[in-house]
Motif scaffolding. Structure first.
Motif, PDB file in Angstrom:
ATOM      1  N   ILE A 175      41.317  30.825  34.372  1.00  0.00           N
ATOM      2  CA  ILE A 175      41.025  31.931  35.292  1.00  0.00           C
ATOM      3  C   ILE A 175      40.376  31.479  36.592  1.00  0.00           C
ATOM      4  CG2 ILE A 175      40.862  33.606  33.432  1.00  0.00           C
ATOM      5  CD1 ILE A 175      37.791  33.424  33.717  1.00  0.00           C
ATOM      6  N   TYR A 176      39.884  30.254  36.655  1.00  0.00           N
ATOM      7  CA  TYR A 176      39.245  29.774  37.880  1.00  0.00           C
ATOM      8  C   TYR A 176      40.234  29.069  38.805  1.00  0.00           C
ATOM      9  CZ  TYR A 176      34.855  30.825  35.498  1.00  0.00           C
ATOM     10  OH  TYR A 176      33.826  31.455  34.843  1.00  0.00           O
ATOM     11  N   TYR A 177      41.505  29.146  38.476  1.00  0.00           N
ATOM     12  CA  TYR A 177      42.540  28.500  39.284  1.00  0.00           C
ATOM     13  C   TYR A 177      43.660  29.496  39.563  1.00  0.00           C
ATOM     14  CZ  TYR A 177      40.110  24.364  37.583  1.00  0.00           C
ATOM     15  OH  TYR A 177      39.137  23.442  37.273  1.00  0.00           O
ATOM     16  N   ALA A 178      44.304  29.340  40.704  1.00  0.00           N
ATOM     17  CA  ALA A 178      45.470  30.153  41.014  1.00  0.00           C
ATOM     18  C   ALA A 178      46.567  29.882  39.988  1.00  0.00           C
ATOM     19  CB  ALA A 178      45.968  29.846  42.419  1.00  0.00           C
ATOM     20  N   SER A 179      47.361  30.891  39.709  1.00  0.00           N
ATOM     21  CA  SER A 179      48.411  30.811  38.700  1.00  0.00           C
ATOM     22  C   SER A 179      49.534  31.752  39.106  1.00  0.00           C
ATOM     23  CB  SER A 179      47.861  31.236  37.337  1.00  0.00           C
ATOM     24  OG  SER A 179      47.445  32.600  37.384  1.00  0.00           O
ATOM     25  N   LEU A 180      50.624  31.730  38.347  1.00  0.00           N
ATOM     26  CA  LEU A 180      51.713  32.667  38.619  1.00  0.00           C
ATOM     27  C   LEU A 180      51.241  34.108  38.443  1.00  0.00           C
ATOM     28  CD1 LEU A 180      54.651  33.159  39.349  1.00  0.00           C
ATOM     29  CD2 LEU A 180      55.245  32.878  36.926  1.00  0.00           C
ATOM     30  N   GLN A 181      50.384  34.357  37.464  1.00  0.00           N
ATOM     31  CA  GLN A 181      49.839  35.701  37.274  1.00  0.00           C
ATOM     32  C   GLN A 181      49.008  36.128  38.493  1.00  0.00           C
ATOM     33  OE1 GLN A 181      46.886  36.229  34.182  1.00  0.00           O
ATOM     34  NE2 GLN A 181      47.496  38.357  33.812  1.00  0.00           N
ATOM     35  N   ALA A 182      48.220  35.212  39.031  1.00  0.00           N
ATOM     36  CA  ALA A 182      47.429  35.525  40.219  1.00  0.00           C
ATOM     37  C   ALA A 182      48.330  35.784  41.428  1.00  0.00           C
ATOM     38  CB  ALA A 182      46.465  34.385  40.521  1.00  0.00           C
ATOM     39  N   VAL A 183      49.411  35.019  41.548  1.00  0.00           N
ATOM     40  CA  VAL A 183      50.380  35.263  42.623  1.00  0.00           C
ATOM     41  C   VAL A 183      50.946  36.672  42.516  1.00  0.00           C
ATOM     42  CG1 VAL A 183      52.649  34.616  43.539  1.00  0.00           C
ATOM     43  CG2 VAL A 183      50.983  32.845  42.969  1.00  0.00           C
ATOM     44  N   ASN A 184      51.338  37.075  41.306  1.00  0.00           N
ATOM     45  CA  ASN A 184      51.877  38.413  41.113  1.00  0.00           C
ATOM     46  C   ASN A 184      50.834  39.487  41.421  1.00  0.00           C
ATOM     47  OD1 ASN A 184      54.463  37.575  40.343  1.00  0.00           O
ATOM     48  ND2 ASN A 184      53.856  37.325  38.203  1.00  0.00           N
ATOM     49  N   ALA A 185      49.576  39.208  41.087  1.00  0.00           N
ATOM     50  CA  ALA A 185      48.512  40.157  41.380  1.00  0.00           C
ATOM     51  C   ALA A 185      48.328  40.338  42.885  1.00  0.00           C
ATOM     52  CB  ALA A 185      47.207  39.695  40.734  1.00  0.00           C
ATOM     53  N   LEU A 186      48.351  39.224  43.630  1.00  0.00           N
ATOM     54  CA  LEU A 186      48.222  39.327  45.083  1.00  0.00           C
ATOM     55  C   LEU A 186      49.450  39.997  45.687  1.00  0.00           C
ATOM     56  CD1 LEU A 186      46.755  38.864  47.694  1.00  0.00           C
ATOM     57  CD2 LEU A 186      47.512  36.474  47.688  1.00  0.00           C
ATOM     58  N   TYR A 187      50.615  39.674  45.188  1.00  0.00           N
ATOM     59  CA  TYR A 187      51.825  40.386  45.612  1.00  0.00           C
ATOM     60  C   TYR A 187      51.626  41.894  45.482  1.00  0.00           C
ATOM     61  CZ  TYR A 187      55.960  37.276  46.327  1.00  0.00           C
ATOM     62  OH  TYR A 187      56.907  36.416  46.831  1.00  0.00           O
ATOM     63  N   SER A 188      51.150  42.328  44.327  1.00  0.00           N
ATOM     64  CA  SER A 188      50.981  43.755  44.071  1.00  0.00           C
ATOM     65  C   SER A 188      50.009  44.383  45.051  1.00  0.00           C
ATOM     66  CB  SER A 188      50.497  43.981  42.632  1.00  0.00           C
ATOM     67  OG  SER A 188      50.273  45.361  42.385  1.00  0.00           O
ATOM     68  N   ARG A 189      48.896  43.699  45.299  1.00  0.00           N
ATOM     69  CA  ARG A 189      47.900  44.253  46.223  1.00  0.00           C
ATOM     70  C   ARG A 189      48.443  44.307  47.644  1.00  0.00           C
ATOM     71  NH1 ARG A 189      42.090  41.419  46.635  1.00  0.00           N
ATOM     72  NH2 ARG A 189      41.966  42.007  44.420  1.00  0.00           N
ATOM     73  N   VAL A 190      49.130  43.270  48.069  1.00  0.00           N
ATOM     74  CA  VAL A 190      49.702  43.239  49.421  1.00  0.00           C
ATOM     75  C   VAL A 190      50.721  44.364  49.596  1.00  0.00           C
ATOM     76  CG1 VAL A 190      51.164  41.914  51.000  1.00  0.00           C
ATOM     77  CG2 VAL A 190      49.280  40.791  49.794  1.00  0.00           C
ATOM     78  N   TYR A 191      51.608  44.511  48.636  1.00  0.00           N
ATOM     79  CA  TYR A 191      52.614  45.569  48.740  1.00  0.00           C
ATOM     80  C   TYR A 191      51.978  46.957  48.663  1.00  0.00           C
ATOM     81  CZ  TYR A 191      56.676  42.464  48.593  1.00  0.00           C
ATOM     82  OH  TYR A 191      57.645  41.525  48.895  1.00  0.00           O
ATOM     83  N   LEU A 192      50.884  47.092  47.934  1.00  0.00           N
ATOM     84  CA  LEU A 192      50.167  48.362  47.893  1.00  0.00           C
ATOM     85  C   LEU A 192      49.668  48.723  49.288  1.00  0.00           C
ATOM     86  CD1 LEU A 192      49.172  50.296  45.475  1.00  0.00           C
ATOM     87  CD2 LEU A 192      46.920  49.346  45.971  1.00  0.00           C
ATOM     88  N   TYR A 193      49.102  47.749  49.997  1.00  0.00           N
ATOM     89  CA  TYR A 193      48.615  47.994  51.355  1.00  0.00           C
ATOM     90  C   TYR A 193      49.771  48.297  52.303  1.00  0.00           C
ATOM     91  CZ  TYR A 193      43.716  46.683  50.586  1.00  0.00           C
ATOM     92  OH  TYR A 193      42.402  46.656  50.185  1.00  0.00           O
ATOM     93  N   MET A 194      50.925  47.702  52.031  1.00  0.00           N
ATOM     94  CA  MET A 194      52.108  47.949  52.855  1.00  0.00           C
ATOM     95  C   MET A 194      52.779  49.278  52.525  1.00  0.00           C
ATOM     96  SD  MET A 194      53.826  44.128  52.749  1.00  0.00           S
ATOM     97  CE  MET A 194      55.195  44.546  53.824  1.00  0.00           C
ATOM     98  N   GLU A 195      52.354  49.910  51.446  1.00  0.00           N
ATOM     99  CA  GLU A 195      52.970  51.135  50.924  1.00  0.00           C
ATOM    100  C   GLU A 195      54.424  50.904  50.531  1.00  0.00           C
ATOM    101  OE1 GLU A 195      52.157  54.231  53.796  1.00  0.00           O
ATOM    102  OE2 GLU A 195      50.089  54.452  53.068  1.00  0.00           O
ATOM    103  N   ASP A 196      54.703  49.706  50.102  1.00  0.00           N
ATOM    104  CA  ASP A 196      55.990  49.378  49.497  1.00  0.00           C
ATOM    105  C   ASP A 196      55.807  49.603  47.992  1.00  0.00           C
ATOM    106  OD1 ASP A 196      58.207  48.170  48.296  1.00  0.00           O
ATOM    107  OD2 ASP A 196      58.276  46.514  49.727  1.00  0.00           O
ATOM    108  N   TRP A 197      56.004  50.829  47.589  1.00  0.00           N
ATOM    109  CA  TRP A 197      55.608  51.245  46.234  1.00  0.00           C
ATOM    110  C   TRP A 197      56.445  50.584  45.154  1.00  0.00           C
ATOM    111  CZ3 TRP A 197      51.175  52.788  47.448  1.00  0.00           C
ATOM    112  CH2 TRP A 197      50.936  53.620  48.541  1.00  0.00           C
ATOM    113  N   ASP A 198      57.720  50.373  45.419  1.00  0.00           N
ATOM    114  CA  ASP A 198      58.579  49.723  44.416  1.00  0.00           C
ATOM    115  C   ASP A 198      58.067  48.333  44.072  1.00  0.00           C
ATOM    116  OD1 ASP A 198      60.854  51.543  43.801  1.00  0.00           O
ATOM    117  OD2 ASP A 198      61.176  51.428  45.953  1.00  0.00           O
ATOM    118  N   ASN A 199      57.769  47.559  45.092  1.00  0.00           N
ATOM    119  CA  ASN A 199      57.295  46.191  44.846  1.00  0.00           C
ATOM    120  C   ASN A 199      55.852  46.153  44.351  1.00  0.00           C
ATOM    121  OD1 ASN A 199      59.465  44.313  45.327  1.00  0.00           O
ATOM    122  ND2 ASN A 199      59.416  44.938  47.476  1.00  0.00           N
TER     123      ASN A 199
END
Length: 471
Positions: free
Chosen positions: A220-244
């Motif tokens: 948990i103290y290192y970036a991972s594919l799960q962390a990448v997906n989490a950041l993707y989700s947050r970024v798309y949330l801010y973009m209001e790209d709801w599907d992604n």
């Protein structure tokens, strides 16, 4: 150019533990230029450089950056409002571009320091792979982690110094400089549009995804594919790209379950508990600034407590043993190394992904899915009967009110409140008895961003100021 802007000199303090401390950040230019290529010339050096980047990430997450969105929000009350109190200007929206040794200057400087370290790792990684082909997998993992951190740095800078993505219909408003390498002494970089910043964030995340394929998480103290997906989700949330936003929240959740009961509380109170953490920063050998801040400087506001019902497990993190308002999210009772001042701030955890999924599903008019994600949060908070009864009080159309309410309760004091208010295009409204000089600011407002540090503007004629707050 001795007094170069922060983002140009940040690269030169590469790794404090291994390359020696930079006593004066703005006076290490020539030494840094000669030592960095040799330092990052083999796999061990590259990995050490990445460790330095993580330490720089911790330096800004465990201080002003994480404090800011809760101090500027509406669910916190400062204990002291006398001159000189920590984060008081952000509480009162009186930030000044000249405040180099406060949130205005420190957030900018610390994030660009982290970004410079990350860019060094990314720059020299191909050369290390060529020279040490047997270490290709290790170097690929390092590159994936560095790309994730670079995306996070740009995203965090944008949240503080630029209006949210949806401020203009095409996100053409001013963002922050995009740095993919260290500028030279005569390179006067300028701010890109928010849209361009986000496009670079998504590009880095796409490349990081490729790097992490087939590689197990290092923890948990290192970036991972799960962390990448989490950041993707947050970024798309801010973009209001709801599907992604929904797609990547689901990928981040995977088959994992929300932490329950004591395990949920122990994520904060016992730092050896992994719980539902996706990515958090390691505070070993550090004196936690967030812990000290919430211990001495502020408490949960009355407006926050009005959102909770009796029996909610989360109240245990917002009151001390005597029932007095107190944020204990950074007050661990047990540390794996017995370092009593340590705190390990969360960057991503599973509950946020449930909240992201609920919000995105609602906007996609999938009210059943949205209700399902919120039901899991409510069940964990109290019990199933409470969840069912609560959901029954909201129609499909009004369910978004519950989603926003639960997001506030779940993520309070973890660096989200103010950023959520402005991306929701809501007015900032505080409790009537607030001791801040500001009770309400209507959306939109020039005060919803921090000023660009004046030292940056003085050193770089291409750097555009923020309106009003930089005047």
């Amino acid at each position: 150019m001795k007094n170069r802007i922060y983002l140009l000199t940040g690269t030169l303090c590469i790794i404090m533990q291994l390359a020696g401390s930079c006593s004066n950040f703005l006076e290490v230019e020539e030494k840094g230029k000669t030592t960095i290529p040799s330092f990052l010339s083999d796999p061990d050096g590259l990995n050490a450089g990445l460790v330095g980047a993580y330490n720089k990430m911790y330096a800004y997450y465990d201080n002003e950056y994480t404090k800011y969105p809760d101090v500027a929000g509406n669910m916190l009350s400062m204990k002291y409002v006398s001159a000189g109190a920590d984060m008081l200007d952000q509480y009162n929206f009186t930030s000044d571009a000249l405040q180099e040794t406060g949130a205005v200057g420190y957030i900018w400087r610390k994030i660009y320091e982290a970004l410079a370290n990350v860019n060094n790792v990314i720059q020299y990684q191909p050369q290390v792979v060529s020279a040490y082909p047997n270490a290709k997998d290790m170097c690929q993992r390092i590159l994936g982690e560095a790309l994730f951190l670079r995306a996070l740095c740009h995203f965090d800078l944008c949240r503080v110094y630029a209006q949210p993505y949806n401020y203009t219909s095409d996100a053409s408003h001013l963002g922050v400089p995009v740095l993919l390498k260290t500028p030279g002494p005569d390179d006067n970089v300028s701010r890109e549009s928010v849209k361009k910043v986000y496009l670079q964030i998504l590009t880095d995340l796409e490349q990081a995804t490729d790097c992490f394929k087939g590689i197990e998480s290092s923890g948990i103290y290192y970036a991972s594919l799960q962390a990448v997906n989490a950041l993707y989700s947050r970024v798309y949330l801010y973009m209001e790209d709801w599907d992604n936003a929904l797609k990547y929240a689901k990928l981040a959740i995977g088959t994992e379950q929300l932490s329950q009961g004591d395990t949920y509380l122990n994520m904060y109170q016992d730092l050896s508990t992994t719980g539902e953490a996706i990515f958090r920063l390691n505070g070993i050998d550090q004196s936690g600034k967030l812990k000290a801040f919430y211990d001495a400087s502020c408490v949960p506001a009355d407006t926050l407590f009005t959102l909770f019902d009796e029996g909610d497990i989360r109240l245990s993190l917002l009151k001390n043993k005597d029932g007095i308002a107190y944020c204990s999210k950074y007050y661990s009772l047990k540390q794996p190394d017995n370092q009593v001042n340590r705190d390990d701030p969360f960057v991503f955890r599973l509950s946020e992904m449930y909240m992201n999924a609920a919000e995105a599903a609602w906007h996609l008019e999938d009210y059943t899915a949205a209700s399902g994600y919120i039901k899991s949060i409510l069940e964990r908070a109290v019990d199933t009967n409470y969840a069912v009864n609560t959901l029954s009080q909201y129609s499909d159309i009004k369910l978004i009110q519950l989603i926003e309410k639960e997001r506030i309760k779940e993520l309070c004091f973890e660096g989200h409140n103010f950023f959520d208010i402005i991306r929701w295009k809501q007015d900032l409204k505080r409790e009537k008895n607030t001791n801040s000089s500001v009770e309400k600011i209507a959306y939109p407002s020039d005060y919803f961003v921090l000023p660009i540090p004046q030292v940056e503007l003085n050193a770089n004629t291409n750097m555009q100021p923020n309106p009003t707050v930089n005047n």
